[in-house]
Design an enzyme around this catalytic site. Structure first.
Site, PDB file in Angstrom:
ATOM      1  N   HIS A   1      -8.463   3.883   3.821  1.00 23.82           N
ATOM      2  CA  HIS A   1      -8.698   4.527   5.118  1.00 23.82           C
ATOM      3  C   HIS A   1     -10.174   4.581   5.518  1.00 23.82           C
ATOM      4  O   HIS A   1     -10.499   4.727   6.682  1.00 23.82           O
ATOM      5  CB  HIS A   1      -8.167   5.961   5.080  1.00 23.82           C
ATOM      6  CG  HIS A   1      -6.680   6.058   5.055  1.00 23.82           C
ATOM      7  ND1 HIS A   1      -5.919   5.481   4.069  1.00 23.82           N
ATOM      8  CD2 HIS A   1      -5.804   6.658   5.901  1.00 23.82           C
ATOM      9  CE1 HIS A   1      -4.638   5.732   4.305  1.00 23.82           C
ATOM     10  NE2 HIS A   1      -4.545   6.443   5.409  1.00 23.82           N
TER      11      HIS A   1
ATOM     12  N   ASP B   1       0.861  -1.173   0.000  1.00 19.06           N
ATOM     13  CA  ASP B   1       0.000   0.000   0.000  1.00 19.06           C
ATOM     14  C   ASP B   1       0.904   1.231   0.000  1.00 19.06           C
ATOM     15  O   ASP B   1       2.103   1.127   0.263  1.00 19.06           O
ATOM     16  CB  ASP B   1      -0.894   0.012   1.251  1.00 19.06           C
ATOM     17  CG  ASP B   1      -1.755   1.263   1.320  1.00 19.06           C
ATOM     18  OD1 ASP B   1      -2.413   1.586   0.316  1.00 19.06           O
ATOM     19  OD2 ASP B   1      -1.755   1.952   2.353  1.00 19.06           O
ATOM     20  N   SER B   2       0.313   2.381  -0.265  1.00 21.68           N
ATOM     21  CA  SER B   2       1.082   3.623  -0.225  1.00 21.68           C
ATOM     22  C   SER B   2       1.571   3.930   1.193  1.00 21.68           C
ATOM     23  O   SER B   2       2.451   4.749   1.364  1.00 21.68           O
ATOM     24  CB  SER B   2       0.212   4.765  -0.734  1.00 21.68           C
ATOM     25  OG  SER B   2      -0.986   4.826   0.013  1.00 21.68           O
TER      26      SER B   2
ATOM     27  N   GLY C   1      -2.754   9.193  -3.740  1.00 21.41           N
ATOM     28  CA  GLY C   1      -4.051   9.646  -4.256  1.00 21.41           C
ATOM     29  C   GLY C   1      -4.043  10.982  -4.973  1.00 21.41           C
ATOM     30  O   GLY C   1      -4.995  11.323  -5.663  1.00 21.41           O
TER      31      GLY C   1
ATOM     32  N   CYS D   1      -3.783  -0.935  -2.071  1.00 18.00           N
ATOM     33  CA  CYS D   1      -4.078   0.485  -2.256  1.00 18.00           C
ATOM     34  C   CYS D   1      -5.096   0.667  -3.392  1.00 18.00           C
ATOM     35  O   CYS D   1      -4.870   0.190  -4.509  1.00 18.00           O
ATOM     36  CB  CYS D   1      -2.775   1.198  -2.598  1.00 18.00           C
ATOM     37  SG  CYS D   1      -2.934   2.942  -2.917  1.00 18.00           S
TER      38      CYS D   1
ATOM     39  N   CYS E   1     -11.348   3.412  -0.621  1.00 19.80           N
ATOM     40  CA  CYS E   1     -10.034   3.882  -0.170  1.00 19.80           C
ATOM     41  C   CYS E   1      -9.702   3.116   1.098  1.00 19.80           C
ATOM     42  O   CYS E   1     -10.594   2.852   1.931  1.00 19.80           O
ATOM     43  CB  CYS E   1     -10.093   5.384   0.114  1.00 19.80           C
ATOM     44  SG  CYS E   1      -8.585   6.029   0.881  1.00 19.80           S
TER      45      CYS E   1
ATOM     46  N   THR F   1      -5.832   3.403  -4.958  1.00 25.04           N
ATOM     47  CA  THR F   1      -5.275   4.260  -6.006  1.00 25.04           C
ATOM     48  C   THR F   1      -4.379   3.442  -6.937  1.00 25.04           C
ATOM     49  O   THR F   1      -4.515   3.499  -8.165  1.00 25.04           O
ATOM     50  CB  THR F   1      -4.487   5.427  -5.363  1.00 25.04           C
ATOM     51  OG1 THR F   1      -5.349   6.122  -4.463  1.00 25.04           O
ATOM     52  CG2 THR F   1      -3.964   6.372  -6.412  1.00 25.04           C
TER      53      THR F   1
ATOM     54  N   GLU G   1      -5.779   9.295   9.668  1.00 23.34           N
ATOM     55  CA  GLU G   1      -4.389   9.175  10.153  1.00 23.34           C
ATOM     56  C   GLU G   1      -4.239   9.899  11.492  1.00 23.34           C
ATOM     57  O   GLU G   1      -3.436   9.522  12.327  1.00 23.34           O
ATOM     58  CB  GLU G   1      -3.429   9.761   9.123  1.00 23.34           C
ATOM     59  CG  GLU G   1      -3.490   9.032   7.801  1.00 23.34           C
ATOM     60  CD  GLU G   1      -2.192   8.377   7.390  1.00 23.34           C
ATOM     61  OE1 GLU G   1      -1.144   8.765   7.908  1.00 23.34           O
ATOM     62  OE2 GLU G   1      -2.253   7.466   6.536  1.00 23.34           O
TER      63      GLU G   1
HETATM   64  N1  DGL Z   1      -4.015   3.944   0.093  1.00 23.04           N
HETATM   65  C1  DGL Z   1      -4.661   5.011  -0.639  1.00 23.04           C
HETATM   66  C2  DGL Z   1      -5.912   4.449  -1.334  1.00 23.04           C
HETATM   67  O1  DGL Z   1      -6.474   3.460  -0.934  1.00 23.04           O
HETATM   68  C3  DGL Z   1      -5.022   6.169   0.264  1.00 23.04           C
HETATM   69  C4  DGL Z   1      -3.826   6.996   0.711  1.00 23.04           C
HETATM   70  C5  DGL Z   1      -3.075   7.608  -0.450  1.00 23.04           C
HETATM   71  O2  DGL Z   1      -3.573   8.563  -1.065  1.00 23.04           O
HETATM   72  O3  DGL Z   1      -1.991   7.119  -0.719  1.00 23.04           O
HETATM   73  O4  DGL Z   1      -6.334   4.994  -2.314  1.00 23.04           O
END
Ligand code: DGL
Length: 281
Positions: A201, A25-26, A58, A88, A199, A90, A167
């Site tokens: 989060h 993931d990011s 994102g 992720c 997403c 994105t 976060e």
């Molecule tokens: N993990 C990203 C997503 O699910 C969210 C955080 C980001 O923008 O990197 O899209």
């Protein structure tokens, strides 16, 4: 000779099946997907990579997200994973096909499982999708949903402030409610009966989102659906782990391991024992 070949094949399959699942993931958010993988597949070993040095994805261009995704993939594949999970949204939205073209192991993103669950859930074929700017701009959810049901109407909405809110741990209370009300107002008027939390989060904001959008709208958590999909694929491909030993759980980040430990536990729901910082992917 036949016996030896048979024995060799069994050793090879056992070695492959006992290899870990790779998840990237990011940053921290993909831990919501990992949490569901732990729940659905408690015997599988995992390697998680959070690209905390380059988060957020994102707000970046598809080219940049794809370049980062390739580097994350290369790292996990070089660690001998048997299946790759692009946790992720994105990265799944903009790079999944490109990643699939690069590796020979199964690759699973979070878009298709979420889309499938949304189509299963909707009665009136009116589905909302919320995600990062890049995810919504890519229309990946719209395409996936329309492929499954061409009559479905899909309404996409970027909600970028949800990521820093989560976060920061502000998943309930006045600020979270105000932001949710402002974002969700438009989509609420579209008469949707299903909303995809597109997403990593957003599952942590489920409570407040549901309060604002109303109990009649079903929330789809892509993380839950993805874990189910992984289970199905492992079974179908004969890749399930078969070992007496307990599974291993490795964590890697590209920056700030201390913050990952602190914030990550909220996402994962339990302690992260060991984490390693990697400075070069
Ligand atoms: N993990 C990203 C997503 O699910 C969210 C955080 C980001 O923008 O990197 O899209």
């Amino acid at each position: 000779m036949w016996y030896l070949r048979n024995l060799w094949e069994r050793i090879r399959v056992a070695h492959r099946n006992n290899s870990p699942l790779g998840v990237f993931d990011s940053g921290i958010g993909g831990l919501t997907v990992l949490k569901e993988i732990f729940r659905e597949l408690p015997d599988e070993s995992t390697i998680y990579l959070g690209d905390t040095a380059r988060v957020p994805y994102g707000i970046r261009s598809p080219e940049t997200v794809t370049r980062y995704s390739f580097e994350n993939t290369r790292f996990l594949v070089s660690n001998g994973i048997k299946l790759l999970v692009v946790a992720c949204n994105t990265a799944s939205s903009v790079s999944l096909d490109a990643i699939k073209g690069k590796v020979s192991i199964p690759v699973i993103g979070v878009i298709y499982p979420g889309a499938k669950a949304a189509v299963r859930s909707t009665m009136y074929k009116r589905i909302g999708v919320i995600g990062t700017e890049a995810t919504i701009r890519s229309s990946a959810y719209v395409r996936a949903i329309k492929t499954l049901d061409s009559k479905a109407e899909v309404f996409g909405l970027p909600c970028p402030l949800f990521v820093p809110l989560v976060e920061e741990g502000w998943t309930e209370g006045e600020v979270a409610r105000m932001v949710a009300e402002k974002y969700l107002r438009d989509i609420k008027n579209k008469g949707i009966d299903t909303l995809v939390l597109g997403c990593t989060h957003y599952p942590l904001l489920k409570g407040i989102i549901s309060e604002v959008i109303g109990p009649e709208v079903k929330l789809i958590d892509s993380a839950v659906e993805t874990a189910r999909e992984i289970k199905e694929i492992l079974k179908k491909e004969g890749l399930e782990r078969d070992s007496e030993e307990g599974p291993s759980r490795e964590f890697y980040v590209t920056d700030s391991p201390d913050r990952f430990l602190r914030v990550g536990e909220r996402f994962l729901g339990h302690k992260i024992k060991h984490i390693e910082l990697i400075t070069k992917l």
